[in-house]
Design a protein around this motif. Structure first.
Motif, PDB file in Angstrom:
ATOM      1  N   MET A   1       0.833  -1.207   0.000  1.00 51.57           N
ATOM      2  CA  MET A   1       0.000   0.000   0.000  1.00 51.57           C
ATOM      3  C   MET A   1       0.873   1.264   0.000  1.00 51.57           C
ATOM      4  SD  MET A   1      -3.103  -0.858  -0.298  1.00 51.57           S
ATOM      5  CE  MET A   1      -3.861   0.732   0.005  1.00 51.57           C
ATOM      6  N   ARG A   2       1.994   1.231   0.711  1.00 50.95           N
ATOM      7  CA  ARG A   2       2.897   2.394   0.738  1.00 50.95           C
ATOM      8  C   ARG A   2       3.512   2.660  -0.637  1.00 50.95           C
ATOM      9  NH1 ARG A   2       6.330   1.028   6.311  1.00 50.95           N
ATOM     10  NH2 ARG A   2       4.732   1.739   7.819  1.00 50.95           N
ATOM     11  N   THR A   3       3.634   1.597  -1.441  1.00 49.54           N
ATOM     12  CA  THR A   3       4.285   1.733  -2.760  1.00 49.54           C
ATOM     13  C   THR A   3       3.286   1.501  -3.900  1.00 49.54           C
ATOM     14  OG1 THR A   3       4.948  -0.597  -2.624  1.00 49.54           O
ATOM     15  CG2 THR A   3       6.536   1.030  -1.869  1.00 49.54           C
ATOM     16  N   LEU A   4       2.010   1.794  -3.657  1.00 46.61           N
ATOM     17  CA  LEU A   4       0.946   1.493  -4.619  1.00 46.61           C
ATOM     18  C   LEU A   4       1.001   2.385  -5.862  1.00 46.61           C
ATOM     19  CD1 LEU A   4      -1.402  -0.553  -4.657  1.00 46.61           C
ATOM     20  CD2 LEU A   4      -2.873   1.216  -3.698  1.00 46.61           C
ATOM     21  N   GLY A   5       1.683   3.494  -5.751  1.00 42.63           N
ATOM     22  CA  GLY A   5       1.717   4.468  -6.842  1.00 42.63           C
ATOM     23  C   GLY A   5       2.238   3.912  -8.148  1.00 42.63           C
ATOM     24  N   ALA A   6       3.054   2.841  -8.096  1.00 43.55           N
ATOM     25  CA  ALA A   6       3.636   2.289  -9.322  1.00 43.55           C
ATOM     26  C   ALA A   6       2.638   1.459 -10.127  1.00 43.55           C
ATOM     27  CB  ALA A   6       4.854   1.419  -8.969  1.00 43.55           C
ATOM     28  N   LYS A   7       1.496   1.123  -9.512  1.00 41.81           N
ATOM     29  CA  LYS A   7       0.500   0.283 -10.192  1.00 41.81           C
ATOM     30  C   LYS A   7      -0.417   1.129 -11.077  1.00 41.81           C
ATOM     31  CE  LYS A   7       0.946  -3.837  -7.940  1.00 41.81           C
ATOM     32  NZ  LYS A   7       0.996  -5.163  -8.571  1.00 41.81           N
ATOM     33  N   ASP A   8      -1.108   0.461 -12.024  1.00 44.08           N
ATOM     34  CA  ASP A   8      -2.083   1.185 -12.855  1.00 44.08           C
ATOM     35  C   ASP A   8      -3.347   1.457 -12.026  1.00 44.08           C
ATOM     36  OD1 ASP A   8      -4.151  -1.084 -13.391  1.00 44.08           O
ATOM     37  OD2 ASP A   8      -2.224  -1.993 -13.898  1.00 44.08           O
ATOM     38  N   ALA A   9      -4.186   2.370 -12.511  1.00 43.86           N
ATOM     39  CA  ALA A   9      -5.350   2.839 -11.740  1.00 43.86           C
ATOM     40  C   ALA A   9      -6.316   1.719 -11.344  1.00 43.86           C
ATOM     41  CB  ALA A   9      -6.075   3.931 -12.514  1.00 43.86           C
ATOM     42  N   PRO A  10      -6.717   0.814 -12.279  1.00 45.23           N
ATOM     43  CA  PRO A  10      -7.646  -0.262 -11.869  1.00 45.23           C
ATOM     44  C   PRO A  10      -7.062  -1.152 -10.760  1.00 45.23           C
ATOM     45  CG  PRO A  10      -7.554  -0.093 -14.266  1.00 45.23           C
ATOM     46  CD  PRO A  10      -6.456   0.780 -13.734  1.00 45.23           C
ATOM     47  N   SER A  11      -5.754  -1.479 -10.862  1.00 48.53           N
ATOM     48  CA  SER A  11      -5.106  -2.308  -9.837  1.00 48.53           C
ATOM     49  C   SER A  11      -5.079  -1.582  -8.502  1.00 48.53           C
ATOM     50  CB  SER A  11      -3.672  -2.667 -10.247  1.00 48.53           C
ATOM     51  OG  SER A  11      -3.673  -3.465 -11.401  1.00 48.53           O
ATOM     52  N   ARG A  12      -4.819  -0.270  -8.544  1.00 48.15           N
ATOM     53  CA  ARG A  12      -4.788   0.513  -7.297  1.00 48.15           C
ATOM     54  C   ARG A  12      -6.146   0.462  -6.606  1.00 48.15           C
ATOM     55  NH1 ARG A  12      -1.874   4.538 -10.186  1.00 48.15           N
ATOM     56  NH2 ARG A  12      -3.680   5.918 -10.253  1.00 48.15           N
ATOM     57  N   ARG A  13      -7.215   0.631  -7.394  1.00 54.90           N
ATOM     58  CA  ARG A  13      -8.564   0.625  -6.803  1.00 54.90           C
ATOM     59  C   ARG A  13      -8.924  -0.744  -6.235  1.00 54.90           C
ATOM     60  NH1 ARG A  13      -9.611   4.167 -11.128  1.00 54.90           N
ATOM     61  NH2 ARG A  13     -10.315   2.468 -12.475  1.00 54.90           N
ATOM     62  N   ARG A  14      -8.589  -1.806  -7.004  1.00 56.18           N
ATOM     63  CA  ARG A  14      -8.914  -3.160  -6.548  1.00 56.18           C
ATOM     64  C   ARG A  14      -8.184  -3.486  -5.244  1.00 56.18           C
ATOM     65  NH1 ARG A  14      -6.218  -7.671  -6.777  1.00 56.18           N
ATOM     66  NH2 ARG A  14      -4.692  -6.911  -8.290  1.00 56.18           N
ATOM     67  N   ILE A  15      -6.878  -3.194  -5.196  1.00 59.32           N
ATOM     68  CA  ILE A  15      -6.072  -3.507  -4.004  1.00 59.32           C
ATOM     69  C   ILE A  15      -6.520  -2.652  -2.819  1.00 59.32           C
ATOM     70  CG2 ILE A  15      -3.719  -3.399  -3.056  1.00 59.32           C
ATOM     71  CD1 ILE A  15      -2.737  -4.028  -5.968  1.00 59.32           C
ATOM     72  N   ALA A  16      -6.855  -1.383  -3.082  1.00 57.33           N
ATOM     73  CA  ALA A  16      -7.303  -0.486  -2.003  1.00 57.33           C
ATOM     74  C   ALA A  16      -8.629  -0.960  -1.417  1.00 57.33           C
ATOM     75  CB  ALA A  16      -7.445   0.937  -2.539  1.00 57.33           C
ATOM     76  N   ARG A  17      -9.555  -1.378  -2.290  1.00 60.72           N
ATOM     77  CA  ARG A  17     -10.864  -1.846  -1.809  1.00 60.72           C
ATOM     78  C   ARG A  17     -10.704  -3.111  -0.966  1.00 60.72           C
ATOM     79  NH1 ARG A  17     -15.574  -0.164  -3.469  1.00 60.72           N
ATOM     80  NH2 ARG A  17     -14.790   0.681  -5.429  1.00 60.72           N
ATOM     81  N   GLU A  18      -9.874  -4.028  -1.446  1.00 62.68           N
ATOM     82  CA  GLU A  18      -9.601  -5.273  -0.707  1.00 62.68           C
ATOM     83  C   GLU A  18      -8.975  -4.964   0.658  1.00 62.68           C
ATOM     84  OE1 GLU A  18      -7.909  -9.225  -2.572  1.00 62.68           O
ATOM     85  OE2 GLU A  18      -6.241  -7.968  -1.940  1.00 62.68           O
ATOM     86  N   THR A  19      -8.093  -3.965   0.688  1.00 62.64           N
ATOM     87  CA  THR A  19      -7.444  -3.562   1.938  1.00 62.64           C
ATOM     88  C   THR A  19      -8.465  -3.028   2.932  1.00 62.64           C
ATOM     89  OG1 THR A  19      -5.390  -3.062   0.783  1.00 62.64           O
ATOM     90  CG2 THR A  19      -5.696  -2.013   2.928  1.00 62.64           C
ATOM     91  N   LEU A  20      -9.361  -2.172   2.457  1.00 59.47           N
ATOM     92  CA  LEU A  20     -10.376  -1.580   3.340  1.00 59.47           C
ATOM     93  C   LEU A  20     -11.416  -2.600   3.794  1.00 59.47           C
ATOM     94  CD1 LEU A  20     -10.952   1.829   1.510  1.00 59.47           C
ATOM     95  CD2 LEU A  20      -9.844   1.502   3.725  1.00 59.47           C
ATOM     96  N   GLU A  21     -11.751  -3.547   2.907  1.00 59.72           N
ATOM     97  CA  GLU A  21     -12.817  -4.502   3.231  1.00 59.72           C
ATOM     98  C   GLU A  21     -12.331  -5.681   4.057  1.00 59.72           C
ATOM     99  OE1 GLU A  21     -14.816  -5.822  -0.265  1.00 59.72           O
ATOM    100  OE2 GLU A  21     -15.765  -3.882  -0.653  1.00 59.72           O
TER     101      GLU A  21
END
Length: 720
Positions: A157-177
């Motif tokens: 999550m700290r280094t998420l900026g290198a990912k593309d936008a859809p991957s960032r959203r998917r990983i962020a949602r999984e993290t929150l849920e």
């Protein structure tokens, strides 16, 4: 080869990020630090040539994960497993090589964290669910698996900026849920808070930016007021000779956003609160400090919570109180010991390095093991990974209610839990046979929602069993799993019995029976149809996945006799009799609400089993266009249970009419499920009552009593 045979690595050749890790490991003996550096050597060699999306060498990621765990003070085996956590999945390094060099425990930890990407799944969601299920079961064996996984997720999550936008959203949602709630469930508030804020920033960047800017502006305006309150609290505690550390607390962007969303409050309302933490030296001092702050500022009524006497489910302990402050805004104060503060921040990871296997675990560790044990038990009875994940998500509610058993034990359940959830929390057998609850000595139904502090006693009966409606009542994963397990077992038994009767009837129409079909013919048919046992075929017939006439024709044809085409509606064979107890495989159509005594017809609906309709139902005309799916059925003499019926009642519109009709229905020993107005004007109204009755005779009795009230102009069964 044992690690001791390798010479220590020369610090001058170590990259800066490994030197930083070495410094953080100062709490470990030198011999164990050397083992960690050896793990780095093995990991760097295994990941050689691999790079992250950012372009950095891949080994920087596992070393960073190990650094997060070192900040938590974890033992050497956990740090080593963190450095090697991606080797089994992404490199040529084998599990046996890991075990031989670093021991079986490290290999187990790495295997527990490893995802299941190499397996074949029907979908991405299925792979993620199965991967998560495996991780949770590995957690149940060793809590350190989830600590590595949470640290891995935190660095990603700290280094998420290198990912593309859809991957960032998917990983962020999984993290929150999933991951942030797990960190909270394990009492790891520091990691939970960072995961939530990083997830919020990645999922809703604009909202995060706006709220962060407003928090900064609000804090700038309030710095002086906070300083004065902190000074007043510290001075008063010192005057009463209570050594204490007072720290101001600041709400995070995610906590502000989620409260705005869930509590429908404005930003100004949420920020108009001053938060402080008071850390003292003992539990007794906590209560003394509470008295001191209550003497300084007046407490707000009903806003005090004692999580020391009754800890939260994740082991969290603290006293919470709200005071009326000098600047017109409330002051939230948490009072706890340094030990409680450590457990609140790090949860299961608190004091890990200093805890021996024989030594006592902290309260968070003990409660986490209890929770994980119940998860492992739930997994055994849940075939689908997706269903298991759903149950786990239900269990990750942040808010709990604390309830007392008659023996004085405390049970923590999620917010909105019912008496039925409580019954299953006590024991599965108690839940399966529950009929009612005594809450604070008052008799209440199982659907009653419980509140903290209530004394709950479950009343059971040997004849009581779960029913499908219970799934709408419960909120805990344990209760849901147990009810589904029972219903699946019941459905299978009912389906086998009903499927047997349907196949017998179809064979009888062809002048044959299951008993005269040679075993070799039956075995060949089962093998070709990919069934292991006859019970599976019978169940499949009852659930509408196979037509009994087609199966009968194939069995008879295979035996060498001429097959006859015949439909269920014109077969001369006797109709199948139903008692209504076959709820595992029968359902009753909502379009016509059939009752015992009605002439009925069954329709095989794929996957659902037999849907029972009244013979005069308008939809039957359409159903008869698929004669192979129609099943000849009739009511048995001995019919069980209550059945839903609808009454259309035309009334004179005057005060009290609804209560009069409801009283008449109740007097006829019928339960009202729902009432709605269909039409209404000044003079008259039409009401639609959904009620429960035993049969047509019972319904006629209800209608008679309603007509006698003198307030109705017409009573009709609906639909006619």
């Amino acid at each position: 080869m044992p690690a001791a045979t390798h010479p220590p690595l020369d610090p001058s050749v170590l990259p800066p990020y490994v030197l930083a890790l070495r410094e953080r490991l100062g709490y470990l003996p030198e011999s164990q630090i050397e083992r960690v550096l050896r793990a780095y050597e093995v990991g760097a060699h295994a990941h050689e040539g691999q790079a992250r999306k950012s372009g950095e060498p891949y080994i920087t990621h596992p070393v960073a994960v190990a650094g997060i765990l070192a900040e938590l003070g974890m033992d050497a085996e956990t740090i080593i497993a963190a450095i090697l956590h991606d080797t089994l999945e992404d490199t040529e390094l084998s599990r046996s090589a890991l075990a031989s060099e670093f021991g079986e425990t490290v290999a187990e930890l790495v295997d527990g964290v490893t995802k299941l990407d190499k397996m074949k799944f029907g979908s991405r969601q299925e792979a993620d669910a199965e991967s998560f299920r495996k991780m949770l079961l590995a957690m149940a064996r060793d809590l350190r698996v989830i600590l590595i996984k949470l640290s891995d997720r935190l660095h990603n999550m700290r280094t998420l900026g290198a990912k593309d936008a859809p991957s960032r959203r998917r990983i962020a949602r999984e993290t929150l849920e999933i991951y942030a709630p797990i960190a909270q469930r394990l009492g790891m508030n520091k990691i939970k808070a960072e995961l939530q804020d990083l997830g919020f920033r990645a999922l809703y960047p604009d909202r995060y930016r706006v709220i962060s800017e407003r928090i900064r502006a609000a804090l700038g305006n309030r710095r002086e007021a906070m300083g004065k309150i902190e000074e007043a609290l510290s001075a008063r505690l010192a005057a009463d000779q209570l050594p204490a550390r007072v720290v101001g607390r600041i709400k995070s962007p995610w906590s502000i956003y989620s409260k705005m969303h869930s509590e429908h409050k404005s930003f100004a309302q949420l920020m108009d609160v001053y938060g402080f933490r008071v850390v003292v030296d003992s539990a007794m001092s906590c209560y003394m400090a509470l008295g001191v702050v209550h003497a300084l500022y007046k407490p707000v009524d009903r806003r005090f919570k004692d999580f020391i006497a009754i800890p939260k489910a994740n082991g969290y302990q603290s006293l919470h109180t709200v005071l009326l402050g000098p600047f017109g805004a409330p002051i939230e104060v948490q009072v706890r010991t340094a030990e409680m503060d450590s457990v609140a921040e790090s949860g299961v990871a608190a004091h890990w390095a200093y805890k021996t296997d024989s030594g006592p675990a902290n309260s968070a560790q003990a409660r986490a093991r209890e929770w994980l044990s119940s998860l492992a038990d739930s997994s055994v009875h849940t075939a689908s990974s997706a269903e298991f994940i759903e149950n786990v998500k239900i269990d990750l509610f942040p808010d709990e209610v604390y309830l007392f058993t008659p023996r004085g034990d405390i049970l923590a359940l999620p917010r909105n839990a019912t008496a039925l959830d409580f019954a299953y929390a006590v024991h599965t057998d108690v839940g399966d046979h529950a009929v009612a609850a005594r809450v604070d000595k008052k008799l209440l139904p199982l659907r009653t929602r419980l509140e903290s502090g209530q004394l709950v006693e479950i009343i059971t009966a040997p004849s009581a069993v779960p029913n499908p409606a219970w799934l709408e009542v419960v909120v805990t994963g344990k209760a849901r799993t147990a009810i589904r397990q029972y219903l699946k077992h019941l459905q299978h038994e009912d389906a086998v019995d009903f499927g047997h009767r349907m196949l017998d009837r179809a064979l009888d129409a062809l002048g044959s029976s299951l008993e005269v079909i040679p075993p070799t013919v039956l075995d060949r048919f089962l093998h070709e149809s990919k069934f292991k046992r006859l019970e599976e075929l019978l169940s499949d017939i009852a659930l509408g996945n196979r037509m009994p006439d087609q199966v009968a024709s194939q069995l008879v044809a295979t035996r060498g006799r001429r097959s006859h085409e015949a439909s269920a509606l014109v077969h001369p064979a006797e109709k199948i009799r139903i008692t209504g107890a076959e709820r595992g495989v029968l359902s009753f159509a909502n379009c016509c609400h059939p009752l015992p005594g009605d002439e009925i017809i069954g329709y095989l609906s794929s996957g659902k089993g037999i849907v029972v309709h009244r013979a005069e139902c308008p939809n039957v005309v359409e159903l008869r266009k698929s004669p192979e799916r129609c099943v000849g059925i009739e009511w048995d003499r001995d019919v069980q249970g209550d059945y839903r019926a609808e009454l259309r009642i035309e009334v004179i519109n005057r005060p009290g009419v609804l209560a009069t009709i409801a009283a008449a229905i109740a007097a006829a020993d019928s339960n009202i499920e729902n009432v709605e107005y269909v039409e209404r004007d000044l003079a008259a109204a039409t009401l639609l009552f959904t009620i429960e009755v035993r049969n047509r005779k019972h319904l006629a009795d209800v209608m008679r009593r309603v007509r006698r009230t003198g307030v109705v102009s017409g009573v009709y069964r609906y639909p006619l």
